[in-house]
Design a protein around this motif. Structure first.
Motif, PDB file in Angstrom:
ATOM      1  N   ALA A 331       0.825  -1.206   0.000  1.00  0.00           N
ATOM      2  CA  ALA A 331       0.000   0.000   0.000  1.00  0.00           C
ATOM      3  C   ALA A 331       0.860   1.258   0.000  1.00  0.00           C
ATOM      4  CB  ALA A 331      -0.920   0.003   1.216  1.00  0.00           C
ATOM      5  N   ALA A 332       1.935   1.268   0.793  1.00  0.00           N
ATOM      6  CA  ALA A 332       2.816   2.440   0.840  1.00  0.00           C
ATOM      7  C   ALA A 332       3.435   2.694  -0.529  1.00  0.00           C
ATOM      8  CB  ALA A 332       3.899   2.237   1.889  1.00  0.00           C
ATOM      9  N   LEU A 335       0.623   3.956  -2.992  1.00  0.00           N
ATOM     10  CA  LEU A 335       0.186   5.331  -2.738  1.00  0.00           C
ATOM     11  C   LEU A 335       1.269   6.331  -3.106  1.00  0.00           C
ATOM     12  CD1 LEU A 335      -1.681   4.810   0.655  1.00  0.00           C
ATOM     13  CD2 LEU A 335      -2.702   5.241  -1.581  1.00  0.00           C
ATOM     14  N   ALA A 336       2.515   5.967  -2.889  1.00  0.00           N
ATOM     15  CA  ALA A 336       3.614   6.862  -3.280  1.00  0.00           C
ATOM     16  C   ALA A 336       3.637   7.041  -4.793  1.00  0.00           C
ATOM     17  CB  ALA A 336       4.941   6.314  -2.771  1.00  0.00           C
ATOM     18  N   ARG A 337       3.426   5.956  -5.537  1.00  0.00           N
ATOM     19  CA  ARG A 337       3.406   6.056  -7.001  1.00  0.00           C
ATOM     20  C   ARG A 337       2.207   6.860  -7.493  1.00  0.00           C
ATOM     21  NH1 ARG A 337       4.558   0.515  -6.706  1.00  0.00           N
ATOM     22  NH2 ARG A 337       2.421   0.012  -7.383  1.00  0.00           N
ATOM     23  N   LEU A 338       1.073   6.740  -6.786  1.00  0.00           N
ATOM     24  CA  LEU A 338      -0.135   7.448  -7.201  1.00  0.00           C
ATOM     25  C   LEU A 338      -0.138   8.918  -6.774  1.00  0.00           C
ATOM     26  CD1 LEU A 338      -2.871   4.752  -6.405  1.00  0.00           C
ATOM     27  CD2 LEU A 338      -1.910   5.357  -8.641  1.00  0.00           C
ATOM     28  N   ALA A 346       2.463   7.765   4.639  1.00  0.00           N
ATOM     29  CA  ALA A 346       3.348   7.610   5.791  1.00  0.00           C
ATOM     30  C   ALA A 346       2.751   6.682   6.845  1.00  0.00           C
ATOM     31  CB  ALA A 346       3.641   8.975   6.407  1.00  0.00           C
ATOM     32  N   GLU A 347       1.437   6.665   6.993  1.00  0.00           N
ATOM     33  CA  GLU A 347       0.817   5.798   7.992  1.00  0.00           C
ATOM     34  C   GLU A 347       1.130   4.329   7.722  1.00  0.00           C
ATOM     35  OE1 GLU A 347      -0.475   6.235  10.764  1.00  0.00           O
ATOM     36  OE2 GLU A 347      -0.807   8.392  10.806  1.00  0.00           O
ATOM     37  N   HIS A 348       1.238   3.950   6.457  1.00  0.00           N
ATOM     38  CA  HIS A 348       1.586   2.567   6.140  1.00  0.00           C
ATOM     39  C   HIS A 348       3.061   2.299   6.440  1.00  0.00           C
ATOM     40  CE1 HIS A 348      -2.315   1.780   4.362  1.00  0.00           C
ATOM     41  NE2 HIS A 348      -2.227   2.954   3.758  1.00  0.00           N
ATOM     42  N   LEU A 349       3.900   3.282   6.207  1.00  0.00           N
ATOM     43  CA  LEU A 349       5.314   3.113   6.543  1.00  0.00           C
ATOM     44  C   LEU A 349       5.499   2.949   8.049  1.00  0.00           C
ATOM     45  CD1 LEU A 349       6.910   5.807   4.200  1.00  0.00           C
ATOM     46  CD2 LEU A 349       7.000   3.318   3.928  1.00  0.00           C
ATOM     47  N   MET A 350       4.643   3.603   8.830  1.00  0.00           N
ATOM     48  CA  MET A 350       4.759   3.522  10.284  1.00  0.00           C
ATOM     49  C   MET A 350       4.505   2.109  10.788  1.00  0.00           C
ATOM     50  SD  MET A 350       5.652   6.551  11.100  1.00  0.00           S
ATOM     51  CE  MET A 350       5.527   6.465  12.876  1.00  0.00           C
ATOM     52  N   ALA A 351       3.780   1.310  10.021  1.00  0.00           N
ATOM     53  CA  ALA A 351       3.482  -0.068  10.434  1.00  0.00           C
ATOM     54  C   ALA A 351       4.623  -1.023  10.116  1.00  0.00           C
ATOM     55  CB  ALA A 351       2.208  -0.549   9.745  1.00  0.00           C
ATOM     56  N   TRP A 359      12.823   6.654  -1.238  1.00  0.00           N
ATOM     57  CA  TRP A 359      11.640   7.498  -1.362  1.00  0.00           C
ATOM     58  C   TRP A 359      10.896   7.684  -0.042  1.00  0.00           C
ATOM     59  CZ3 TRP A 359       7.166   5.075   0.047  1.00  0.00           C
ATOM     60  CH2 TRP A 359       7.147   3.676   0.002  1.00  0.00           C
ATOM     61  N   THR A 360      11.237   6.887   0.965  1.00  0.00           N
ATOM     62  CA  THR A 360      10.484   6.971   2.226  1.00  0.00           C
ATOM     63  C   THR A 360      10.775   8.253   3.003  1.00  0.00           C
ATOM     64  OG1 THR A 360      12.182   5.726   3.421  1.00  0.00           O
ATOM     65  CG2 THR A 360      10.384   4.467   2.426  1.00  0.00           C
TER      66      THR A 360
END
Length: 828
Positions: A331-332, A335-338, A346-351, A359-360
């Motif tokens: 998902a991260a 969403l970054a590509r979109l 960022a919320e997905h990266l936090m998990a 790119w993060t």
């Protein structure tokens, strides 16, 4: 006796009307359509109870696993009531005509009702027979009753709906009051309002889910009147998962995948993005969307939102940990590509753990900026901490990026001053050049941080010392100002020379700090007032910043209390507009002090209490202690001594607490003791207050009037001479203050009565450090003096006290503090 159906009066009325003519040869077709658990079967049973008593009822229940058996439904209907169903290889028309003849023969003598539950799961040949029979019921006492899922057999439904004797029922979910009534009956008592709301939200008015939920609540002995809501929500999430979602998984697995992705993507997601994440094509996604909307889990129309966050929680609870992490990672990246909003990605990266993906970092920093812009300081700190971890992993350095550390410190300035001080120290002592570190640290140079004590200001003082030689005015001035507010003179001389004419933000900070220093020292009152005037000159309300708070204190300490009240009030308004809790707490404390000096105890108490709450919220023990002291003083003036004592018990005084904060708390404690008649204890507190202030060069009694308090204690203890002595040393604003080091006048010559012996403020500061074990060089460093000046002070102190050196100093000072002592000559 059938249990009363709640909120089904309309449907029951339509059933009565449709079936009322069955005994007179008027046929009826009734289709009850709705999602699983909505009560279709209960209405079907209610319909059979409305049939004439002599009716022949033929029943069948369909199941998805039996769709491959030809005429499976027909066999269920006629095996006990007539000839066996024909073989599958018979001619279709002959079979249909034969079955129609059988039904007509049965209806020749009495009414016949064909009742089929879950017709959508019937085999194709049975469905064809059902439609064939429905079209040929004119003049027959035959009723066809069936239930259908909301998304099943649109063609069949359209064909049946075209018949004049067809009634279509679509029962809706139970209303909240019906849900409450049903749950109360099941649980055996009236429902707590929050439990009633949770039952309705979790069940979505679905009777089947509600019944399962109440069964589980009853099994776990949940009290209907006083429930544990955490237990209720846990049970509710598992109920939803085991009923609606499990059923959906068997009937529409693609819909469950879509629903899971939608839940994981978060509240701002939509079904098209969820479909991309699951890899579904457009056609499958549309079909899955319709199935989902039929369950009641989503809102009925766009945007695609869950009816309640509890539903999303229940869905995510079904996901194994490994699968969830994999989905978060996908998902991260998606969403970054979109180009989705940074906080959403960022919320997905936090998990996840650190990814090492380049790119993060930009995503996390952008998300932090967005959160800070919305004043979500907690969210901004979360994102930056994670960015710092990514930076440390990428560089192989546990400290991470100094720039990121400074960004995190600037965020913590709004929510955790202790953490802000730690990050400031990390930046100041980290890699990079002096100017680079100073620029990174500049956003953290704030008076609120300076109020937390010497350790919080040390990084700024260290950099100010280095900047003094570099000539970088825009960095030197705010750093020197920050250090000066805590009593450090690092780079101060060079900063003063760089002030210039017209005030700018950097110079205003230094002007305010200089004004406060001059006023606190008790000398140069006019100069302090001029510096304060320059600090606030030309400032509009919109430009009012934290720098004016130092000027406001200088105004208060030089007798201009009205100006102090005006500028502190402006600072409070500006800090509220910026939503800066630490700055607001400091501004409220300055305004509380001004109100206290005006005798407005209630206003002072209100501001101090609000400042205390804010200080606790931003984890600022120094500000919290100052707030407790200011509030306690006002409470004593209002004769609320016990409340003041209780409040002071919460004040935390650490070794490096700012001297003014310590002084306010000691003064307040002494005032409480004095009000209770504990004069000796009060005197000790006032004398300690004075000693602490004098050691830091704060000699102006307008800052904290400890001498007048101590004089009252001496009077109460029966020592009027001591009271006159200590009161006689007060210096009012505007009067000459203590001499600077090296310029003290000679001790007065005796003339008649002996002159009471006194140490100057500078001598008191030197004496205090020497008694604490500091060497002459260490004392000089602490006081920012030369060692030669300290040597000169000590020689003068020894002569005044009549001693020869350090071993006799402690006893001589103790004798001096015990009461008035006349001048003496050195002993042999």
């Amino acid at each position: 006796m059938r249990q009363r159906l709640l909120q089904r009066d309309t449907e029951l009325g339509l059933l009565r009307k449709s079936l009322s003519g069955l005994g007179d040869g008027r046929p009826a077709v009734v289709v009850i359509q709705g999602p699983r658990g909505i009560g279709k079967t209960a209405l079907l049973q209610a319909a059979t109870e409305l049939l004439p008593s002599e009716t022949v009822v033929l029943r069948a229940r369909c199941h998805p696993t039996e769709r491959e058996f030809p005429y499976g439904v027909v066999r269920q209907l006629f095996d006990r009531s007539g000839p066996a169903a024909p073989p599958a290889d018979a001619a279709p028309h002959d079979v249909l005509d034969g079955l129609f003849s059988t039904a007509r023969s049965l209806a020749a003598t009495r009414p016949v009702a064909v009742v089929v539950d879950d017709l959508a799961d019937a085999d194709e040949l049975s469905l064809r027979w059902f439609a064939y029979l429905a079209r040929r019921l004119d003049g027959l006492s035959v009723a066809l009753l069936a239930t259908l899922a909301p998304d099943a057999h649109d063609g069949l439904l359209a064909e049946l709906g075209a018949l004049s004797y067809t009634t279509l029922l679509r029962p809706g979910p139970l209303c909240d009051s019906c849900t409450t009534e049903t749950a109360a009956l099941a649980l055996g008592g009236p429902l707590d309002p929050e439990l009633a709301a949770a039952c309705h939200i979790l069940s979505q008015g679905n009777p089947l889910v509600l019944r399962e939920l109440t069964d589980r609540l009853r099994e776990e002995s949940v009290s209907p009147g006083a429930p544990d809501l955490e237990t209720v929500l846990r049970i509710g999430a598992s109920t939803l998962s085991d009923t609606t979602l499990e059923w959906l998984h068997h009937r529409h697995p693609t819909a469950v995948e879509l629903l899971t992705s939608l839940a994981l993507l978060g509240p701002d997601a939509d079904l098209p993005t969820a479909a991309v994440l699951t890899g579904q094509g457009e056609y499958a996604a549309v079909e899955a969307r319709e199935a989902l909307r039929g369950t009641g889990l989503l809102e009925p129309g766009p945007p695609d939102r869950f009816r309640h966050d509890l539903i999303r929680t229940a869905i995510l609870s079904r996901l194994p940990a490994g699968e969830r992490l994999d989905l978060h990672a996908r998902a991260a990246a998606l969403l970054a590509r979109l180009g989705a909003p940074a906080p959403q990605t960022a919320e997905h990266l936090m998990a996840l753990g650190t990814t090492g993906e380049p790119w993060t970092m930009p995503v996390l920093r952008s998300a932090a900026r967005d959160a800070a812009a919305g004043q979500d300081w907690e969210g901004a700190a979360r994102f930056l901490r994670r960015a710092l971890a990514e930076s440390a992993a990428a560089d192989g350095d546990e400290s991470g990026s100094p720039e990121l550390t400074a960004e995190l410190g600037a965020v913590e300035l709004h929510r955790d001053l202790a953490a802000c001080a730690r990050y400031a120290a990390a930046v100041a002592g980290g890699p990079g050049g002096l100017a680079e570190r100073a620029r990174a640290l500049l956003p953290l140079a704030h008076p609120a941080l300076g109020a937390e004590g010497a350790a919080a200001v040390r990084p700024f003082a260290e950099l100010a010392t280095g900047l003094a030689a570099g000539g970088q005015r825009e960095l030197l001035l705010p750093f020197a100002a920050q250090a000066a507010l805590a009593g450090h003179r690092a780079g101060l001389h060079q900063a003063v020379r760089a002030l210039g004419g017209s005030p700018d933000p950097s110079s205003r900070a230094l002007l305010g700090a200089l004004a406060a220093m001059k006023a606190a020292g008790g000398r140069g009152t006019r100069q302090a007032r001029r510096l304060a005037d320059r600090c606030v000159a030309g400032l509009s309300p919109a430009d009012t910043g934290a720098a004016v708070l130092s000027a406001a204190l200088a105004f208060a300490w030089t007798g201009a209390v009205d100006e102090a009240a005006e500028w502190s009030d402006r600072a409070v308004t500006a800090a509220r507009g910026r939503a800066h809790p630490a700055e607001l707490a400091l501004a409220l404390l300055v305004r509380a002090d001004a109100a206290y000096r005006h005798g407005r105890w209630a206003a002072s108490l209100g501001d101090a209490r609000e400042a205390g709450s804010l200080a606790e919220a931003v984890r600022a023990p120094g500000l919290a202690a100052a707030a407790a002291g200011c509030a306690a003083r006002a409470l004593v003036r209002r004769s609320q001594h016990d409340s003041a004592a209780a409040l002071l018990a919460t004040a935390e005084l650490r070794p490096d607490t700012h001297p003014l904060v310590r002084g306010v708390v000691l003064e307040a404690r002494g005032m409480v003791a004095l009000a209770r008649g504990e004069h000796a204890a009060a005197l000790d507190m006032f004398l300690e207050c004075g000693h602490r202030l004098a050691a830091r060069g704060i000699a102006n009694p307008a800052c904290i009037p400890w001498r007048s308090h101590a004089a009252r204690c001496y009077e109460a203890l029966g020592e009027p001479e001591a009271a006159r002595t200590i009161a006689g040393r007060q210096e009012m604003p505007g009067s000459p203050g203590p001499q600077t080091p090296g310029t003290e006048t000679a001790a007065p010559q005796q003339s008649g009565a002996a002159e009471p012996l006194r140490l100057s403020v500078a001598e008191q500061r030197v004496t205090d450090l020497v008694l604490r074990g500091f060497s002459n060089l260490e004392t000089a460093e602490q006081l920012c003096l030369s060692k030669r000046t300290v040597d000169t002070h000590l020689g003068r102190i020894y002569r005044k006290l009549g001693i020869r050196g350090r071993p006799q100093l402690a006893a001589a000072v103790a004798a001096l503090e015990s009461g008035p002592v006349t001048g003496r000559t050195p002993g042999p």
